[in-house]
Design an enzyme around this catalytic site. Structure first.
Site, PDB file in Angstrom:
ATOM      1  N   HIS A   3       0.881  -1.160   0.000  1.00  0.00           N
ATOM      2  CA  HIS A   3       0.000   0.000   0.000  1.00  0.00           C
ATOM      3  C   HIS A   3       0.919   1.210   0.000  1.00  0.00           C
ATOM      4  O   HIS A   3       1.666   1.413   0.941  1.00  0.00           O
ATOM      5  CB  HIS A   3      -0.912   0.001   1.235  1.00  0.00           C
ATOM      6  CG  HIS A   3      -1.844   1.180   1.262  1.00  0.00           C
ATOM      7  ND1 HIS A   3      -2.749   1.437   0.255  1.00  0.00           N
ATOM      8  CD2 HIS A   3      -2.005   2.185   2.161  1.00  0.00           C
ATOM      9  CE1 HIS A   3      -3.442   2.527   0.548  1.00  0.00           C
ATOM     10  NE2 HIS A   3      -3.001   3.010   1.697  1.00  0.00           N
TER      11      HIS A   3
ATOM     12  N   ASP B  59       1.091   4.982  -0.074  1.00  0.00           N
ATOM     13  CA  ASP B  59       0.644   6.373   0.009  1.00  0.00           C
ATOM     14  C   ASP B  59       1.698   7.251  -0.653  1.00  0.00           C
ATOM     15  O   ASP B  59       2.870   7.225  -0.266  1.00  0.00           O
ATOM     16  CB  ASP B  59       0.468   6.795   1.465  1.00  0.00           C
ATOM     17  CG  ASP B  59      -0.627   6.005   2.167  1.00  0.00           C
ATOM     18  OD1 ASP B  59      -1.777   6.050   1.697  1.00  0.00           O
ATOM     19  OD2 ASP B  59      -0.328   5.349   3.174  1.00  0.00           O
TER      20      ASP B  59
ATOM     21  N   ASP C   1      -8.269   1.571   1.766  1.00  0.00           N
ATOM     22  CA  ASP C   1      -8.063   2.442   2.921  1.00  0.00           C
ATOM     23  C   ASP C   1      -8.879   3.720   2.874  1.00  0.00           C
ATOM     24  O   ASP C   1      -8.673   4.597   3.699  1.00  0.00           O
ATOM     25  CB  ASP C   1      -6.574   2.798   3.043  1.00  0.00           C
ATOM     26  CG  ASP C   1      -6.176   3.186   4.465  1.00  0.00           C
ATOM     27  OD1 ASP C   1      -6.873   2.765   5.414  1.00  0.00           O
ATOM     28  OD2 ASP C   1      -5.179   3.904   4.617  1.00  0.00           O
TER      29      ASP C   1
ATOM     30  N   HIS D  30      -6.971   9.480  -0.361  1.00  0.00           N
ATOM     31  CA  HIS D  30      -7.745   9.650   0.863  1.00  0.00           C
ATOM     32  C   HIS D  30      -7.049  10.505   1.917  1.00  0.00           C
ATOM     33  O   HIS D  30      -7.685  11.340   2.555  1.00  0.00           O
ATOM     34  CB  HIS D  30      -8.110   8.282   1.447  1.00  0.00           C
ATOM     35  CG  HIS D  30      -6.938   7.365   1.639  1.00  0.00           C
ATOM     36  ND1 HIS D  30      -6.288   6.782   0.585  1.00  0.00           N
ATOM     37  CD2 HIS D  30      -6.308   6.930   2.750  1.00  0.00           C
ATOM     38  CE1 HIS D  30      -5.298   6.025   1.038  1.00  0.00           C
ATOM     39  NE2 HIS D  30      -5.291   6.107   2.346  1.00  0.00           N
TER      40      HIS D  30
END
Length: 888
Positions: A12, A14, A125, A338
């Site tokens: 994941h 970001d 997420d 997000h």
């Protein structure tokens, strides 16, 4: 038969959070290279999932272009699983069209690496899921959805596999990651430690499982590939002989789920915003209000003005700068991840987010000017030295209303003439001189320093066609020596045929709807209280000192500011505690300067409101309070591609602690552009341009709209409404105290009737789609050669015969000459066929991928608009989005 635990290697990633893009990208250069090497050299290592977003792969290739062929090869072989998103989008707080563009550009960029992509809506997420996601996914050919946050048994199932239906009838097979995307991170090879850890996982994974396929995601945030994963797998097989363990990919789980579709529960017509099993941060929509306002401004400008103006100019012969527009979109989409749009990041990252929005906003402004200029420079049948004023309306229906415009000219006086030779009335509101060097440096280069005059004028009610324009000629008027500047007139109240507004001594107003006889008394005051939360969540703390402005004395002026517009200015100083210590001592030792500017236009049922607020206080929340006395159980607001009814009281607030919710389900939600409450057909709608967070604070319909939150940490632990660990990390973020000036724009609409027939969605669209004006003069700082095409002085590209539909977007189709038009049924009821009038010859139905599906036959349709073809659409389902391709 044994159940299978699917080990899915992934990361994941970001792009930014408490770290910058540069920090994460420099790590990616090593971590992703290791992934590529392992996939190339180890045939037994079958798959790796690239987090469902292609922008991070773009970042890698931009830094290491020599690895492009490696990525292409592995993606083609199906070992490296890429797409479908551009970035990991927020799924509640951005517009539906932004989510769709995220997929459109994500798939477009993924295709640069491979024809294969992960055909799953993957949001591991994001903080809650909007109810129209199934419709968006289906329009891209996606029928499966994997996510983590937002679901609970309140939505109709206790299972982690179900079929989720949108109100339009779209559906996706959905699988929840019940413990998130990171439970398989850094799995140990110590047998006892591994067993103790995985025992707890299996219990939860089994509890809601239907199909016998369990997910163990092997990855985490910015996590390197786990090199010894096969050693771990062998150890798991030894510990748990009752299960099969398989190196897998997410697609295999959906193959199993879809083969057992008859076992799956159906979840219908709901958004997933419950924080029972995982946090969804319902109050994140007001963090860093400066960025939230800039986001809304830019998003609305691009969708409502930039693309339609470009499409109109393109249709008339100009070029369509799709690459420029795509770059503009991508700057925004980078911010729609997000954490980024939530603004739960470090201060330095927020500066980068703000810079990207400002860049996109500037690109939009320059694009708009270019599109309008490319039309005005090509006008036919007028002389080259003729100055013009062109008014553009990008709504799918004609508008007739007062318009403010700016004219720059060397004329000491001028007149406006329409294309039929009629003189058009206007008022001059003000004027001032401009140095000619600011207009065109070539003028002063040759010694001409005569100033230009800039006039701000207001045109009286003036009709402008749908998705089109009208043009006025600007000519010197030698009959009049000087312009008369409109003289302001003092008034005792704001009043037209529909509304009357009186101002109270404390700065609140009384709003009377003269048609329905409904009066809203003492509305528009401010409330200030503590905010003990962080960038993820507002928190009231364990004690508070809440104050409001109802006891203050305000100063006010009410004036006629033009022939069509009345304006009131209300000013007061709101004394509040400067910080937490002052609030504990109940000391009001800093001042918030507040100005409310209220405008009422002749023949309008809407009241314009601008709030200017200079915040000087820390650790606080300030809200606009609108008591309505409308007793209601729910409020209606817009969400992605829909309107939605949300209950005023979430009953889970009474049991959340007993049921061990991860956070209190406070009834605070986003309204993307409007909020409506009603009782016995009396309604009040609030239309916003960026302040999207609201709460109905009692059963008498008192509306609270968050204007600013001041908080000093990215994450905090042990909050009253969110006990336990911090969200994020406990990192100081002094810039999030928001010690700055803010301007927030609203409209208020009082009416009687049913919401479904109220036209509120289109009124909101109209508020966010202002008439745009271009003044063609004889000089420009940057020259262009005269166009080789010609354009008419007035034109309409298209219109719809129903105001129950919302024009979501108009753009040029990717890799094609067609125009793409997207329209939504704004009601939650079936809508009969509508007629599309346009200046093109063929209309096809399409999807969000912009595929050509079927032709719409217009042979049986009466040509009801001059020089327009007319096409009837099929009926719309509730909240259905239809896409059309318009071809010359």
């Amino acid at each position: 038969m044994k159940k299978t635990i699917h080990i899915v290697p992934h990361f994941h990633w970001d792009k930014e959070w408490y770290f910058t893009v540069a920090e994460s990208t420099i790590l990616m250069l090593k971590d992703f290279d290791e992934v590529l090497t392992r996939l190339e050299q180890d045939d037994s290592y079958p798959y790796f999932v690239g987090d469902g977003q292609i922008s991070i792969i773009n970042d890698y290739i931009e830094a290491k272009p020599q690895d492009l062929e490696r990525v292409k090869s592995l993606a083609e072989k199906g070992k490296l699983i890429l797409g479908p998103w551009y970035t990991q989008t927020d799924a509640v707080g951005v517009k539906g069209e932004s989510i769709s563009r995220n997929l459109l550009y994500g798939l477009k960029d993924t295709a640069k690496y491979s024809d294969k992509h992960m055909n799953i809506g993957y949001l591991p997420d994001s903080f809650g899921m909007g109810e129209q996601l199934p419709q968006i996914f289906n329009n891209f050919g996606i029928e499966d959805f994997l996510f983590w946050r937002g679901a609970s048994e309140r939505h109709g199932t206790k299972n982690t596999e179900f079929v989720w239906h949108s109100p339009s009838g779209s559906k996706v097979t959905s699988i929840i990651l019940p413990l998130g995307y990171a439970i398989g991170k850094y799995l140990q090879t110590d047998k006892q430690a591994l067993k103790e850890r995985v025992d707890g996982y299996i219990k939860v994974l089994e509890s809601g499982n239907v199909t016998g396929a369990l997910i163990l995601p092997n990855g985490h945030d910015q996590m390197p590939l786990q090199k010894n994963i096969f050693d771990v797998k062998s150890l798991l097989e030894e510990i748990y002989p009752e299960y099969d363990f398989k190196m897998s990919k997410f697609e295999e789980l959906f193959e199993i789920a879809n083969s057992q579709a008859d076992k799956l529960d159906n979840v219908k017509n709901c958004e997933l915003q419950d924080g029972k099993y995982m946090r969804v941060h319902r109050t994140i929509y007001s963090t860093r209000m400066d960025i939230k306002l800039l986001h809304a401004k830019t998003e609305n400008k691009v969708l409502n003005l930039s693309e339609p103006l470009s499409s109109l100019a393109y249709h008339l012969g100009a070029g369509y700068n799709e690459g420029f527009l795509e770059l503009m979109w991508k700057e925004m989409l980078k911010n729609h991840a997000h954490d980024s749009i939530g603004c739960c990041c470090s201060d330095i990252v927020h500066k980068e987010i703000k810079n990207r929005f400002e860049d996109a906003d500037n690109r939009a402004d320059q694009n708009n000017l270019y599109a309008m200029r490319s039309i005005a420079d090509a006008f036919e049948n007028i002389s080259n030295d003729q100055e013009t004023l062109t008014l553009f309306n990008m709504l799918p229906y004609a508008v007739n209303k007062p318009v403010e415009a700016t004219i720059r000219t060397k004329f000491k006086n001028f007149k406006l003439i329409d294309i039929n030779g009629n003189s058009i009335d206007y008022d001059v509101l003000n004027s001032y001189e401009i140095d000619p060097g600011l207009i065109d440096r070539q003028i002063v280069h040759y010694g001409n320093y005569d100033p230009f005059i800039e006039y701000k004028i207001e045109l009286y009610n003036y009709s402008i066609p749908a998705v089109g324009y009208n043009t006025l000629l600007v000519q010197e008027n030698t009959d009049v020596k000087d312009h008369n500047i409109f003289v302001l007139k003092e008034l005792s109240a704001l009043e037209n045929d529909s509304l009357k507004v009186t101002i109270n001594k404390n700065g609140t107003i009384n709003l009377l709807n003269k048609k329905s006889k409904k009066e809203f008394k003492e509305i528009l005051f401010l409330e200030n209280g503590v905010d003990n939360g962080d960038e993820y969540d507002y928190d009231p703390g364990f004690s508070d000192f809440v104050i409001n402005t109802k006891s203050l004395t305000a100063t006010s002026t009410i004036q006629q500011v033009s022939k069509n517009v009345q304006q009131a200015k209300i000013n007061y100083v709101f004394s509040v505690p400067a910080d937490v210590k002052s609030r504990e001592e109940k000391k009001c030792n800093t001042n918030l300067d507040v100005e409310l500017i209220i405008k009422l236009t002749n023949n309008s049922d809407l009241l314009d409101l601008k709030i200017k607020l200079n915040n000087t206080a820390k650790d606080q929340r300030t809200r606009l309070i609108i008591p309505t006395s409308l007793k209601t159980n729910f409020a209606t607001s817009d969400a992605i591609y829909s309107s939605i009814d949300r209950e005023v009281v979430d009953n889970a607030c009474d049991v959340w602690e007993k049921e061990n919710w991860k956070e209190k389900p406070v009834p605070i939600y986003p309204a993307l552009s409007y909020l409506n409450i009603a009782q016995d057909e009396q309604n009040l709608a609030i239309i916003n341009n960026g302040a999207r967070e609201y709460e109905i604070v009692d059963d008498h319909g008192t509306i609270a709209i968050t204007l600013v939150r001041s908080i000093g940490f990215l994450g905090k632990d042990s909050l009253k409404d969110r006990p336990g660990r911090p969200s994020g990390i406990r990192m100081p973020t002094p810039d999030s105290q928001m010690l700055q000036e803010l301007e927030l724009d609203f409209q208020l609409y009082s009416y009687k009737g049913e919401f479904n027939t109220s036209n509120v969605p289109n009124l909101a669209k109209e508020f966010l789609t202002p008439v745009t004006v271009y003044n063609k003069i004889l000089h420009n700082a940057m020259k262009l050669n005269k166009p080789e095409y010609t354009t008419p002085l007035t034109y309409s590209l298209l219109s719809f015969d129903s105001k129950n539909v919302i024009l979501e977007s108009i753009k040029k189709k990717e890799y094609s000459q067609d125009l793409v038009v997207k329209v939504t049924n704004s009601t939650r009821e079936d809508l009969s066929e509508i007629t599309l009038h346009n200046n093109l010859n063929k209309v096809y139905t399409s999807n969000f991928k912009e595929d050509t599906l079927e032709v719409i036959d217009n042979n049986k349709v009466i040509n009801v608009v001059k020089n327009h073809n007319s096409f009837k659409t099929k009926p719309f389902k509730p909240t259905e989005v239809k896409t059309f391709l318009l071809s010359k």
